[in-house]
Design an enzyme around this catalytic site. Structure first.
Site, PDB file in Angstrom:
ATOM      1  N   ASP A  63       0.855  -1.203   0.000  1.00 33.16           N
ATOM      2  CA  ASP A  63       0.000   0.000   0.000  1.00 33.16           C
ATOM      3  C   ASP A  63       0.886   1.246   0.000  1.00 33.16           C
ATOM      4  O   ASP A  63       0.857   2.022   0.949  1.00 33.16           O
ATOM      5  CB  ASP A  63      -0.948  -0.014   1.219  1.00 33.16           C
ATOM      6  CG  ASP A  63      -0.210  -0.061   2.555  1.00 33.16           C
ATOM      7  OD1 ASP A  63       0.940  -0.533   2.602  1.00 33.16           O
ATOM      8  OD2 ASP A  63      -0.788   0.382   3.582  1.00 33.16           O
TER       9      ASP A  63
ATOM     10  N   HIS B 299       9.775  -0.212   9.018  1.00 35.73           N
ATOM     11  CA  HIS B 299       8.693  -1.209   8.980  1.00 35.73           C
ATOM     12  C   HIS B 299       8.798  -2.225   7.822  1.00 35.73           C
ATOM     13  O   HIS B 299       9.303  -3.315   8.006  1.00 35.73           O
ATOM     14  CB  HIS B 299       7.324  -0.525   8.897  1.00 35.73           C
ATOM     15  CG  HIS B 299       6.944   0.260  10.114  1.00 35.73           C
ATOM     16  ND1 HIS B 299       6.900  -0.266  11.381  1.00 35.73           N
ATOM     17  CD2 HIS B 299       6.574   1.565  10.251  1.00 35.73           C
ATOM     18  CE1 HIS B 299       6.501   0.658  12.243  1.00 35.73           C
ATOM     19  NE2 HIS B 299       6.315   1.782  11.585  1.00 35.73           N
TER      20      HIS B 299
HETATM   21  C1  BDR Z   1       2.651  -0.470   8.683  1.00 38.27           C
HETATM   22  O1  BDR Z   1       1.544   0.397   8.460  1.00 38.27           O
HETATM   23  C2  BDR Z   1       1.794   1.219   7.346  1.00 38.27           C
HETATM   24  O2  BDR Z   1       1.567   2.543   7.681  1.00 38.27           O
HETATM   25  C3  BDR Z   1       3.229   1.031   6.969  1.00 38.27           C
HETATM   26  O3  BDR Z   1       3.419   1.117   5.567  1.00 38.27           O
HETATM   27  C4  BDR Z   1       3.542  -0.349   7.466  1.00 38.27           C
HETATM   28  O4  BDR Z   1       3.183  -1.319   6.516  1.00 38.27           O
HETATM   29  C5  BDR Z   1       3.329  -0.099   9.978  1.00 38.27           C
HETATM   30  O5  BDR Z   1       2.448  -0.270  11.051  1.00 38.27           O
HETATM   31 CA    CA Z   2       2.813  -0.742   4.151  1.00 44.73          CA
END
Ligand code: BDR
Ligand code: CA
Length: 328
Positions: free
Chosen positions: A13, A249
């Site tokens: 995403d 992340h």
């Molecule tokens: C996850 O949530 C999204 O905002 C980031 O891309 C990552 O996949 C982190 O909690």
């Molecule tokens: Ca993500």
């Protein structure tokens, strides 16, 4: 590197850390990205498609990109977190160069199923957004767990507090019903959640260094996007502000794929709370089972969870990979 590449479908995403992850995957010699499947999450699914097409095109990469699920299976669609990723998902880029790229006409779920059927046992699915595409793919093809080599997902948390509630991580909270279906399937699954992603802080200066040494529209775009994203994380966490950095992340899912020895794992069944104030919480049970008890772990839906990480080594691998020869 002599080992054959990992063939990966990247379900994403994008999203600034998604962009980091995508470029790490494209840059790493052991990873072959064979498709980018998009979902809603950090942005609408239409914006996710636009970003995936843009990021791949400016990196000079031609790979199928598909449009996926636009909303959670059951819950109402969440408002995209523009304060974290920018209204465009890429830190409000000042301008975008024109690109030529076309969308694969299949849905993300259908693309996952078709590709897994065509190359049984070969594909690793790396999912770094809400898990609706994977849940839909399972509904189309219940044998998907046998057809995919492995699923690695960024999402969830065990001991670390959540990032959208006291207990929930964003990707799981955005579609807990889809996540529950995914964790209940009997594939080889590794969860890379906040227990490790909150340990790896990437300084903005690293992205400047990459953009300076590797001069290319892809690296300057990534640096611009991370600049916005690092401002957000630095405003929230004093220890992140000290190095003006951000959490990586999603890139941790790929770091686990290529260097699993940098992570310490727990094993157990993961369940997702779908209702109430704990909605989106991932609960690990039967953790730390003895190896002998894990013999039949796939049939018992026993997953692996990353609990500890060598953060310095991850930063080094990230830097070396992005500074390698991957851009024309
Ligand atoms: C996850 O949530 C999204 O905002 C980031 O891309 C990552 O996949 C982190 O909690
Ligand atoms: Ca993500």
């Amino acid at each position: 590197m002599n080992s054959p590449p990992y063939k990966v479908i990247f379900d994403t995403d994008p999203g600034v850390d998604d962009a980091m992850a995508l470029y790490f995957a494209l840059a790493h010699p052991a990873i072959e990205v064979i498709g980018v499947t998009t979902t809603f999450g950090n942005v609408t699914v239409e914006q996710a498609v636009s970003n995936a097409l843009y990021l791949t095109a400016i990196a000079g990469v031609s790979v199928p990109v598909t449009q996926g699920i636009a909303a959670p299976l059951t819950l109402p669609a969440p408002v995209p977190p523009a304060h974290i990723h920018g209204a465009d998902g890429l830190g409000n880029l000042v301008e975008r160069v024109p690109i030529q790229a076309t969308l694969d006409p299949r849905s993300s779920a259908q693309f996952i199923v078709d590709t897994a059927r065509a190359q049984p046992g070969e594909i690793t699915l790396v999912a770094v957004g809400p898990l609706g595409n994977l849940a839909l793919a399972l509904a189309i093809e219940p044998r998907l767990p046998q057809l995919l080599r492995e699923v690695i997902l960024m999402g969830g948390t065990v001991l670390e507090p959540g990032n959208v509630s006291a207990v929930a991580e964003a990707n799981i909270a955005n579609d807990p019903h889809a996540a529950a279906k995914v964790f209940a399937a009997n594939w080889k699954l590794t969860m890379v959640g906040l227990d490790v992603t909150h340990r790896v802080i990437l300084p903005l200066a690293l992205f400047k260094k990459i953009a300076d040494k590797q001069q290319h529209l892809a690296t300057t775009t990534l640096h611009q996007a991370v600049s916005f994203y690092a401002d957000f994380y630095s405003s929230l966490y004093p220890h992140v502000a000290r190095i003006h950095g951000c959490f990586g992340h999603d890139v941790l899912a790929f770091l686990y794929l290529v260097q699993p020895e940098l992570f310490a794992l727990a094993h157990g069944r993961i369940s997702v709370l779908t209702e109430g104030t704990l909605q989106g919480q991932t609960v690990l049970s039967n953790s730390y089972l003895a190896d002998a008890e894990l013999a039949d772990r796939r049939s018992q839906c026993v997953s692996q969870v990353c609990m500890q990480v060598d953060a310095d080594a991850c930063l080094q691998v990230f830097e070396e990979t992005l500074l390698g020869r991957w851009l024309g």
